[in-house]
Design a protein around this motif. Sequence first.
Motif, PDB file in Angstrom:
ATOM      1  N   PRO A   1       8.818   9.182  -7.722  1.00 44.40           N
ATOM      2  CA  PRO A   1       7.769   9.784  -6.898  1.00 44.40           C
ATOM      3  C   PRO A   1       6.701   8.745  -6.553  1.00 44.40           C
ATOM      4  O   PRO A   1       6.366   7.906  -7.394  1.00 44.40           O
ATOM      5  CB  PRO A   1       7.195  10.890  -7.797  1.00 44.40           C
ATOM      6  CG  PRO A   1       8.260  11.166  -8.808  1.00 44.40           C
ATOM      7  CD  PRO A   1       8.998   9.875  -9.003  1.00 44.40           C
ATOM      8  N   ALA A   2       6.192   8.833  -5.318  1.00 39.36           N
ATOM      9  CA  ALA A   2       5.241   7.807  -4.851  1.00 39.36           C
ATOM     10  C   ALA A   2       4.063   7.640  -5.811  1.00 39.36           C
ATOM     11  O   ALA A   2       3.619   6.513  -6.066  1.00 39.36           O
ATOM     12  CB  ALA A   2       4.742   8.167  -3.451  1.00 39.36           C
ATOM     13  N   ASP A   3       3.587   8.757  -6.375  1.00 39.52           N
ATOM     14  CA  ASP A   3       2.413   8.659  -7.252  1.00 39.52           C
ATOM     15  C   ASP A   3       2.699   7.869  -8.529  1.00 39.52           C
ATOM     16  O   ASP A   3       1.770   7.402  -9.191  1.00 39.52           O
ATOM     17  CB  ASP A   3       1.929  10.066  -7.656  1.00 39.52           C
ATOM     18  CG  ASP A   3       1.235  10.759  -6.496  1.00 39.52           C
ATOM     19  OD1 ASP A   3       0.902  10.066  -5.521  1.00 39.52           O
ATOM     20  OD2 ASP A   3       1.050  11.996  -6.570  1.00 39.52           O
ATOM     21  N   ASP A   4       3.985   7.772  -8.890  1.00 37.21           N
ATOM     22  CA  ASP A   4       4.339   7.093 -10.151  1.00 37.21           C
ATOM     23  C   ASP A   4       4.816   5.661  -9.934  1.00 37.21           C
ATOM     24  O   ASP A   4       5.192   4.980 -10.898  1.00 37.21           O
ATOM     25  CB  ASP A   4       5.479   7.848 -10.869  1.00 37.21           C
ATOM     26  CG  ASP A   4       5.111   9.290 -11.159  1.00 37.21           C
ATOM     27  OD1 ASP A   4       3.904   9.589 -11.172  1.00 37.21           O
ATOM     28  OD2 ASP A   4       6.031  10.114 -11.354  1.00 37.21           O
ATOM     29  N   LEU A   5       4.850   5.219  -8.675  1.00 36.27           N
ATOM     30  CA  LEU A   5       5.531   3.942  -8.391  1.00 36.27           C
ATOM     31  C   LEU A   5       4.976   2.777  -9.203  1.00 36.27           C
ATOM     32  O   LEU A   5       5.726   2.070  -9.886  1.00 36.27           O
ATOM     33  CB  LEU A   5       5.450   3.624  -6.884  1.00 36.27           C
ATOM     34  CG  LEU A   5       6.075   2.279  -6.492  1.00 36.27           C
ATOM     35  CD1 LEU A   5       7.585   2.305  -6.683  1.00 36.27           C
ATOM     36  CD2 LEU A   5       5.724   1.918  -5.054  1.00 36.27           C
TER      37      LEU A   5
ATOM     38  N   GLY B   1       6.350   3.350   1.434  1.00 34.15           N
ATOM     39  CA  GLY B   1       6.152   3.273   2.881  1.00 34.15           C
ATOM     40  C   GLY B   1       7.096   2.264   3.525  1.00 34.15           C
ATOM     41  O   GLY B   1       8.195   2.013   3.045  1.00 34.15           O
ATOM     42  N   TYR B   2       6.599   1.644   4.615  1.00 36.42           N
ATOM     43  CA  TYR B   2       7.467   0.780   5.419  1.00 36.42           C
ATOM     44  C   TYR B   2       7.775  -0.556   4.744  1.00 36.42           C
ATOM     45  O   TYR B   2       6.868  -1.251   4.282  1.00 36.42           O
ATOM     46  CB  TYR B   2       6.804   0.482   6.764  1.00 36.42           C
ATOM     47  CG  TYR B   2       6.587   1.698   7.623  1.00 36.42           C
ATOM     48  CD1 TYR B   2       7.668   2.383   8.167  1.00 36.42           C
ATOM     49  CD2 TYR B   2       5.307   2.168   7.893  1.00 36.42           C
ATOM     50  CE1 TYR B   2       7.482   3.506   8.963  1.00 36.42           C
ATOM     51  CE2 TYR B   2       5.106   3.286   8.686  1.00 36.42           C
ATOM     52  CZ  TYR B   2       6.193   3.958   9.216  1.00 36.42           C
ATOM     53  OH  TYR B   2       6.010   5.065  10.004  1.00 36.42           O
TER      54      TYR B   2
ATOM     55  N   SER C   1       0.857  -1.192   0.000  1.00 38.87           N
ATOM     56  CA  SER C   1       0.000   0.000   0.000  1.00 38.87           C
ATOM     57  C   SER C   1       0.893   1.241   0.000  1.00 38.87           C
ATOM     58  O   SER C   1       2.112   1.151   0.038  1.00 38.87           O
ATOM     59  CB  SER C   1      -0.885  -0.007   1.240  1.00 38.87           C
ATOM     60  OG  SER C   1      -0.097   0.220   2.392  1.00 38.87           O
ATOM     61  N   GLU C   2       0.240   2.406  -0.009  1.00 33.98           N
ATOM     62  CA  GLU C   2       0.999   3.659   0.091  1.00 33.98           C
ATOM     63  C   GLU C   2       1.761   3.734   1.404  1.00 33.98           C
ATOM     64  O   GLU C   2       2.870   4.224   1.475  1.00 33.98           O
ATOM     65  CB  GLU C   2       0.038   4.842   0.066  1.00 33.98           C
ATOM     66  CG  GLU C   2      -0.182   5.433  -1.287  1.00 33.98           C
ATOM     67  CD  GLU C   2      -1.271   6.497  -1.248  1.00 33.98           C
ATOM     68  OE1 GLU C   2      -1.277   7.348  -0.329  1.00 33.98           O
ATOM     69  OE2 GLU C   2      -2.130   6.447  -2.151  1.00 33.98           O
TER      70      GLU C   2
END
Length: 257
Positions: A181-185, A103-104, A57-58
């Motif tokens: 970037p997180a949005d592009d992962l 994230g983690y 997840s994010e």
Amino acid sequence: MGYETIRVEKRGKVGLITLDRPKALNALNAQLISELSAALDSFETDDRIGCIVLTGSEKAFAAGADIKEMQPFDYPKSYMSDLITPWERVSTNRKPIIAAVAGYALGGGCELAMMCDFILAADTAKFGQPEITLGTMPGSGGTQRLTRFVGKSKAMEMCLTGRMMDAQEAERSGLVSRVVPADDLLEEAMKAAEKIADFSLPVVMMTKESVNRAYETTLAEGIRFERRLFHATFGTEDQSEGMTAFIEKRAPQFRNK
Ligand code: CAA
């Protein structure tokens, strides 16, 4: 098969597995590992799948092995239940697996990511081996794989103090191949996976096997192993097609043979 702790999709030639225990930050319990193994088995034997993406997840790729599941264990129970061995199914899968980490990725989560073939990290990713803070130690390859990725000093510091490293540090030290970037992962991971899945599957699998051999053997043996597989690629129709297409200045049509 119906899964409860993961989501599984086929997107063209890519198999996408999403860890899905949001309330536990994707903590890796026996059910999740068993479902993950089943999904990986089905993609490994599916001729239409050329690459696998494993993501979370994010907030968390996975926050580690499930502490609540392990907490009551004593030594015989831990030994007899052989909790960790089924995880090895990730590292023995013959098709490439990309870990897309946001994230983690802690404890077993970091170890799970390292069992994959490469790690793409969101700029939000945090990696760590905090088992020492729980009175235990990494049990799914952390002391071994992290040391090979980042070297003794950093691995020792992380395993002994439980310190997390952020995505930038993870890239600098060779733990991850790239930070995005997180949005592009997911999009970036899918792009890489689609690219791999368009190549010759047997040659992709041989390449994976050969790179992995670098961790297991001497340089001379590894080079010999690579040479044998290099020669073997000349037994495939895809090698002939790839080289012919280059000379004819056209895109190759790999048939995975
Ligand atoms: N196992 C079981 N449950 C976990 C978990 C884990 N590894 N990590 C998080 N959770 C649960 C929490 O217990 C909590 O559940 P409740 O709402 O029922 O209390 C829920 O997920 C949300 O977690 P937090 O409230 O703690 O969230 P946070 O944002 O405050 O903190 C965190 C996030 C820093 C990741 C924190 O959850 C944490 O430190 N988790 C444990 C990390 C860890 O120690 N991992 C190593 C596990 S041991 C291991 O992996 C052994 C091995 O090598 C095989």
